[in-house]
Design a protein around this motif. Structure first.
Motif, mmCIF file in Angstrom:
data_model
loop_
_atom_site.group_PDB
_atom_site.id
_atom_site.type_symbol
_atom_site.label_atom_id
_atom_site.label_comp_id
_atom_site.label_asym_id
_atom_site.label_seq_id
_atom_site.Cartn_x
_atom_site.Cartn_y
_atom_site.Cartn_z
ATOM 1 N N GLN A 85 0.834 -1.214 0.000
ATOM 2 C CA GLN A 85 0.000 0.000 0.000
ATOM 3 C C GLN A 85 0.865 1.259 0.000
ATOM 4 O OE1 GLN A 85 -2.673 -0.180 3.376
ATOM 5 N NE2 GLN A 85 -3.416 -2.178 2.661
ATOM 6 N N ILE A 86 1.926 1.207 0.800
ATOM 7 C CA ILE A 86 2.827 2.375 0.872
ATOM 8 C C ILE A 86 3.462 2.641 -0.482
ATOM 9 C CG2 ILE A 86 5.079 3.113 1.815
ATOM 10 C CD1 ILE A 86 4.050 2.090 4.525
ATOM 11 N N LEU A 87 3.881 1.566 -1.161
ATOM 12 C CA LEU A 87 4.445 1.753 -2.503
ATOM 13 C C LEU A 87 3.400 2.371 -3.433
ATOM 14 C CD1 LEU A 87 6.495 -1.524 -3.197
ATOM 15 C CD2 LEU A 87 7.181 0.544 -1.974
ATOM 16 N N GLU A 88 2.198 1.867 -3.350
ATOM 17 C CA GLU A 88 1.140 2.338 -4.240
ATOM 18 C C GLU A 88 0.801 3.802 -3.957
ATOM 19 O OE1 GLU A 88 -2.264 -0.286 -4.244
ATOM 20 O OE2 GLU A 88 -3.387 1.100 -5.526
ATOM 21 N N LYS A 89 0.676 4.119 -2.673
ATOM 22 C CA LYS A 89 0.324 5.484 -2.255
ATOM 23 C C LYS A 89 1.349 6.485 -2.771
ATOM 24 C CE LYS A 89 0.360 6.621 2.105
ATOM 25 N NZ LYS A 89 0.205 6.367 3.561
ATOM 26 N N ASN A 90 2.593 6.014 -2.900
ATOM 27 C CA ASN A 90 3.654 6.911 -3.356
ATOM 28 C C ASN A 90 3.944 6.751 -4.852
ATOM 29 O OD1 ASN A 90 4.865 8.426 -0.897
ATOM 30 N ND2 ASN A 90 4.433 6.339 -0.197
ATOM 31 N N GLY A 91 3.026 6.137 -5.545
ATOM 32 C CA GLY A 91 3.136 6.041 -7.001
ATOM 33 C C GLY A 91 4.336 5.240 -7.481
ATOM 34 N N ILE A 92 4.793 4.249 -6.691
ATOM 35 C CA ILE A 92 5.928 3.429 -7.119
ATOM 36 C C ILE A 92 5.397 2.252 -7.944
ATOM 37 C CG2 ILE A 92 7.868 1.987 -6.337
ATOM 38 C CD1 ILE A 92 7.964 3.792 -3.817
ATOM 39 N N ASP A 93 5.924 2.134 -9.141
ATOM 40 C CA ASP A 93 5.422 1.125 -10.076
ATOM 41 C C ASP A 93 5.599 -0.296 -9.512
ATOM 42 O OD1 ASP A 93 5.048 -0.619 -12.355
ATOM 43 O OD2 ASP A 93 5.247 1.201 -13.585
ATOM 44 N N LEU A 113 20.317 -3.883 6.291
ATOM 45 C CA LEU A 113 21.195 -3.794 7.457
ATOM 46 C C LEU A 113 22.653 -4.065 7.111
ATOM 47 C CD1 LEU A 113 18.699 -5.571 9.811
ATOM 48 C CD2 LEU A 113 19.408 -3.174 10.007
ATOM 49 N N LYS A 114 22.888 -4.659 5.941
ATOM 50 C CA LYS A 114 24.268 -4.956 5.552
ATOM 51 C C LYS A 114 24.859 -3.853 4.676
ATOM 52 C CE LYS A 114 22.878 -9.780 5.297
ATOM 53 N NZ LYS A 114 22.265 -10.666 4.300
ATOM 54 N N LEU A 115 24.006 -2.989 4.145
ATOM 55 C CA LEU A 115 24.469 -1.973 3.181
ATOM 56 C C LEU A 115 24.746 -0.633 3.865
ATOM 57 C CD1 LEU A 115 21.883 -2.539 0.279
ATOM 58 C CD2 LEU A 115 24.280 -3.247 0.291
ATOM 59 N N SER A 116 25.674 0.125 3.297
ATOM 60 C CA SER A 116 25.850 1.513 3.745
ATOM 61 C C SER A 116 24.657 2.310 3.228
ATOM 62 C CB SER A 116 27.144 2.083 3.172
ATOM 63 O OG SER A 116 26.983 2.245 1.769
ATOM 64 N N ARG A 117 24.435 3.468 3.825
ATOM 65 C CA ARG A 117 23.324 4.312 3.397
ATOM 66 C C ARG A 117 23.450 4.666 1.902
ATOM 67 N NH1 ARG A 117 20.106 9.221 5.676
ATOM 68 N NH2 ARG A 117 19.995 7.906 7.510
ATOM 69 N N GLY A 168 21.779 3.964 -3.608
ATOM 70 C CA GLY A 168 22.218 3.692 -4.975
ATOM 71 C C GLY A 168 21.394 2.590 -5.632
ATOM 72 N N LYS A 169 21.092 1.575 -4.840
ATOM 73 C CA LYS A 169 20.315 0.462 -5.375
ATOM 74 C C LYS A 169 18.871 0.858 -5.664
ATOM 75 C CE LYS A 169 22.687 -3.642 -3.631
ATOM 76 N NZ LYS A 169 22.479 -4.623 -4.721
ATOM 77 N N LEU A 170 18.460 1.984 -5.093
ATOM 78 C CA LEU A 170 17.066 2.415 -5.290
ATOM 79 C C LEU A 170 16.998 3.688 -6.147
ATOM 80 C CD1 LEU A 170 15.783 1.799 -1.647
ATOM 81 C CD2 LEU A 170 15.343 0.376 -3.653
ATOM 82 N N ASN A 171 17.982 3.852 -7.037
ATOM 83 C CA ASN A 171 18.065 5.112 -7.795
ATOM 84 C C ASN A 171 16.937 5.297 -8.817
ATOM 85 O OD1 ASN A 171 18.806 3.275 -9.670
ATOM 86 N ND2 ASN A 171 20.924 3.995 -9.929
ATOM 87 N N PHE A 172 16.078 4.300 -8.939
ATOM 88 C CA PHE A 172 14.925 4.477 -9.834
ATOM 89 C C PHE A 172 13.769 5.200 -9.128
ATOM 90 C CE2 PHE A 172 15.159 0.255 -7.979
ATOM 91 C CZ PHE A 172 13.970 0.185 -7.275
ATOM 92 N N LEU A 173 13.925 5.444 -7.826
ATOM 93 C CA LEU A 173 12.877 6.170 -7.095
ATOM 94 C C LEU A 173 13.170 7.668 -7.135
ATOM 95 C CD1 LEU A 173 12.620 3.951 -3.853
ATOM 96 C CD2 LEU A 173 11.205 3.821 -5.923
ATOM 97 N N ASN A 174 12.116 8.473 -7.140
ATOM 98 C CA ASN A 174 12.356 9.913 -7.027
ATOM 99 C C ASN A 174 12.537 10.272 -5.552
ATOM 100 O OD1 ASN A 174 9.847 10.524 -5.760
ATOM 101 N ND2 ASN A 174 8.817 10.535 -7.764
ATOM 102 N N PRO A 175 13.045 11.458 -5.246
ATOM 103 C CA PRO A 175 13.380 11.807 -3.860
ATOM 104 C C PRO A 175 12.202 11.628 -2.899
ATOM 105 C CG PRO A 175 14.314 13.413 -5.348
ATOM 106 C CD PRO A 175 13.458 12.522 -6.191
ATOM 107 N N THR A 176 11.004 11.986 -3.314
ATOM 108 C CA THR A 176 9.836 11.850 -2.441
ATOM 109 C C THR A 176 9.564 10.366 -2.137
ATOM 110 O OG1 THR A 176 8.949 13.619 -3.813
ATOM 111 C CG2 THR A 176 7.490 12.719 -2.095
ATOM 112 N N LEU A 179 11.756 7.894 -2.294
ATOM 113 C CA LEU A 179 12.846 7.378 -1.462
ATOM 114 C C LEU A 179 12.625 7.785 -0.003
ATOM 115 C CD1 LEU A 179 15.559 5.835 -1.481
ATOM 116 C CD2 LEU A 179 16.702 8.041 -1.704
ATOM 117 N N GLU A 180 12.212 9.023 0.181
ATOM 118 C CA GLU A 180 11.959 9.535 1.529
ATOM 119 C C GLU A 180 10.833 8.729 2.197
ATOM 120 O OE1 GLU A 180 13.037 11.109 4.641
ATOM 121 O OE2 GLU A 180 14.190 11.454 2.814
ATOM 122 N N ALA A 181 9.790 8.466 1.415
ATOM 123 C CA ALA A 181 8.655 7.692 1.951
ATOM 124 C C ALA A 181 9.116 6.292 2.364
ATOM 125 C CB ALA A 181 7.547 7.601 0.905
ATOM 126 N N LEU A 182 9.993 5.708 1.573
ATOM 127 C CA LEU A 182 10.484 4.364 1.878
ATOM 128 C C LEU A 182 11.355 4.388 3.142
ATOM 129 C CD1 LEU A 182 10.128 1.600 0.476
ATOM 130 C CD2 LEU A 182 12.420 1.917 -0.454
#
Lengths: 425, 425
Positions: free
Chosen positions: A172-180, A195-199, A204-212, A214-217
């Motif tokens: 639902q959160i993905l949908e609410k934020n328009g993530i395909d 938990l294993k990755l640096s910030r 970087g792995k989520l660079n297909f998201l827009n800033p809003t 990414l922030e929501a996630l």
């Protein structure tokens, strides 16, 4: 010397002492399951590949399957997990079965993983599911059973934690934020590594998201209290509160997703509480709600929830906690010795009579062995009593009964010996 | 509607009521085994083909194997029988194990046979062996265990017979009459069909024998008392006489050979006593002595003897005798009902308390269901008690406990209910 033929890599031999632990664990599992009114079932260990396709995870089917073909060329798997078999059996009889199906099983499953501590290619799983109700209260029951299991094994809430999440809430959160939707799997896999990755690596792995987005996630991940926006999770935690001491063992975690494609809502995983501080760094087991699985197999829709704890991780965990039970293989109560060839029949006869009185006994086979050797055998095996029938005993119609624990012995008639052995349970 | 995905042909689903029978049978097997001092072991269900080659029968390996390859290209079988796994496990630890090894197991085996009544492709076998002693007394013990099993199942010596033979005695007769070893297998196969063949057909199949040889073979078949020339069989029958009531169940038969290549001396088969008069026309199970198996696997020589009764033939036999036990799937003692949403938590809480007192209980999940529906569920499932917590009960701090067997009910405090339920074991 010829090379001894070996066992298949990743399989296990259960010598009597190993079997004693497995039986102990199975006893605990059965006790907990039946206390909650679950009935034991079992299915085949081979199933058609179709049963798993698009349901079990891709990784399991592609990389970890033990597969063969039947003589009509159809693909068969050694079952990599038990849930699809369960769902098939329910789907086959959905008309006749009661409206609530509570079943459990304890059997083998097969995955071609790299053998290592805590993993083997042939392992046992406790499969326990409730089918019928589409309600967070059913999910709470399964989680309460997991907690009861830990309590039964002597594992405290300081040592283990069950992380709980709701996949549909996350979606639902993905949908609410328009993530395909096409990114859902990729995001799940990234959360799994969070938990294993640096910030930086994470973002970087989520660079297909827009800033809003990414922030929501990030907000979703870090605001632990946020689950109160999920009515399902709220009701689930409320139901968990009705079970004595269960809330101590559970925690909401936005990161738990589980790899199986058929999970629809609640998912959970049990972890060593010290996983980030020298403990085991893999989940002990997991479970979740699968509302569409029977339908996906071609049957009617029967919503369900369950879990599948394996035997290997829990054994490794008990060992790491120094909480392995002291269980021994069952031994006979008495060793009936052989004095000589002449009295051999007498020994067999006495053994036969002890057994008729439900006293378990082993008889020595070779009538030319020295008594010392026979006593040593009993002692090493942990058999508590030894019966001796020599010429003196035969004449007096008695037997000599030796207690190997306290090194005493007495001459008794067979009836007296039987009474004594029965009392010494 | 989509086609429901089916189970693999020849496999079986164990619904709770089927599981109840299997657990009953396993309980009997365990009881008998442990009474004779045998310890439970278990092995993998997959083994390398090498483990069976030249040991198990050709028919099983060629026509009935479920085979696959591991990722290094090695041939693996779903085990068609358990004895080679047992021998491998013994060979691997022959230095550390005691001088007498008494082990049993109850697990699955796989053979690609035509599924029919009394046969399935995935079946269970009770494997029970004694390794170490090379003595007819050990053989007698295994046969006495088979008889104890029949007694435990309520099968009398009027209903079943165990035919016993000595392969090495038969081979001596061939040798004594100058019959070339290359004919042994062919003669064994012909003897196996003896009762189904006309005298002419039988002799036709043995046309490679000269008249004296043929006469000697016919003499072997028809002179039942002749086994007294076998010292081994004489000692075996004498040992069997020391077990209470065992001789009633056994009979010498020159025709029993068993198909497994690893049998060396004693072989035996249990048959429906009316096999020739409307009864089951296949052996219920068999066993024998295998003195060279551990050596053939590349280990030290450890002589042994054992048997492997399957679960399917014995079930068919019990059914044909009308002696199937009345076993039911275990159910919870109490169903705790749900009155409404408001009192839902109360129901969960009471269930949790009953379980803490070791009283098994199921809780109804849906808090909007009518009480009638819940009572009907309990009744159909055979749950003996139902607990009701409505507003009246809540106010009086009581529960209503209904006994579905005798249709009575009473209002009790929870403590009173717990005492009552404990007493009603």
């Amino acid at each position: 010397m010829k090379q001894l033929i070996q066992a298949v890599k990743g399989t296990r031999d259960f010598y009597p002492e190993d079997m004693a632990f497995r039986n102990w664990l199975y006893g605990k599992i059965k006790k907990v399951s039946e206390k909650f009114g679950y009935q034991e079932f079992d299915g085949p260990y081979i199933e058609y590949l179709d049963l798993y396709k698009d349901k079990t995870s891709e990784e399991i089917l592609k990389d970890q399957a033990f597969s063969l073909k039947d003589r009509d060329g159809r693909d068969i798997l050694l079952r990599p997990e038990i849930t699809p078999t369960f769902a098939r059996m329910v789907a086959q009889r959905s008309q006749q079965l009661p409206s609530i199906i509570r079943w459990f099983s304890f059997g083998r499953a097969y995955r071609y993983e790299q053998p290592q501590k805590g993993r083997s290619r042939e392992f046992f799983q406790w499969e326990i599911n409730i089918l019928g109700p589409e309600s967070p209260e059913a999910d709470a029951e399964i989680i309460a059973i997991a907690v009861e299991y830990f309590k039964e094994l002597g594992i405290t809430s300081d040592e283990v934690v069950i992380y709980i999440n709701d996949r549909s809430y996350f979606e639902q959160i993905l949908e609410k934020n328009g993530i395909d939707k096409k990114y859902t799997l990729q995001i799940i896999q990234t959360l799994d590594q969070y938990l294993k990755l640096s910030r930086e690596a994470f973002e970087g792995k989520l660079n297909f998201l827009n800033p809003t987005q990414l922030e929501a996630l990030k907000q979703y991940i870090t605001s632990k209290g946020d689950f109160k926006n999920s009515e399902w999770l709220t009701r689930l935690f409320s139901a968990l509160g009705n079970y004595d001491g269960v809330l101590d063992y559970v925690e909401y975690s936005p990161l738990v997703m589980r790899g199986f494609n058929y999970y629809t809502r609640t998912v959970f995983e049990a972890w060593d509480k010290k996983w980030n501080d020298g403990g085991l760094r893999r989940s002990l087991f997991g479970g979740g709600r699968f509302d569409n699985l029977t339908e996906a197999l071609g049957g009617e829709r029967v919503p369900g929830v369950g879990m599948a704890p394996g035997d290997v991780p829990i054994q490794v965990f008990l060992e790491s906690l120094n909480k392995m039970p002291e269980v021994k293989a069952v031994v006979a109560k008495v060793l009936v010795t052989k004095f000589n060839e002449e009295l051999s029949a007498k020994s067999l006869e006495i053994c036969s009579k002890l057994r008729s009185s439900n006293i378990s006994c082993e008889v020595w086979i070779d009538s030319t062995s020295k008594l010392d050797k026979q006593l040593k055998y009993a002692d090493q095996k942990g058999i508590p009593y030894v019966a001796i029938i020599g010429p003196d005993e035969e004449e007096k119609k008695q037997i000599t009964l030796k207690n190997l624990d306290n090194k005493t012995q007495e001459s008794l008639t067979l009836d007296e010996a039987i009474s004594k052995l029965r009392l010494s349970e």
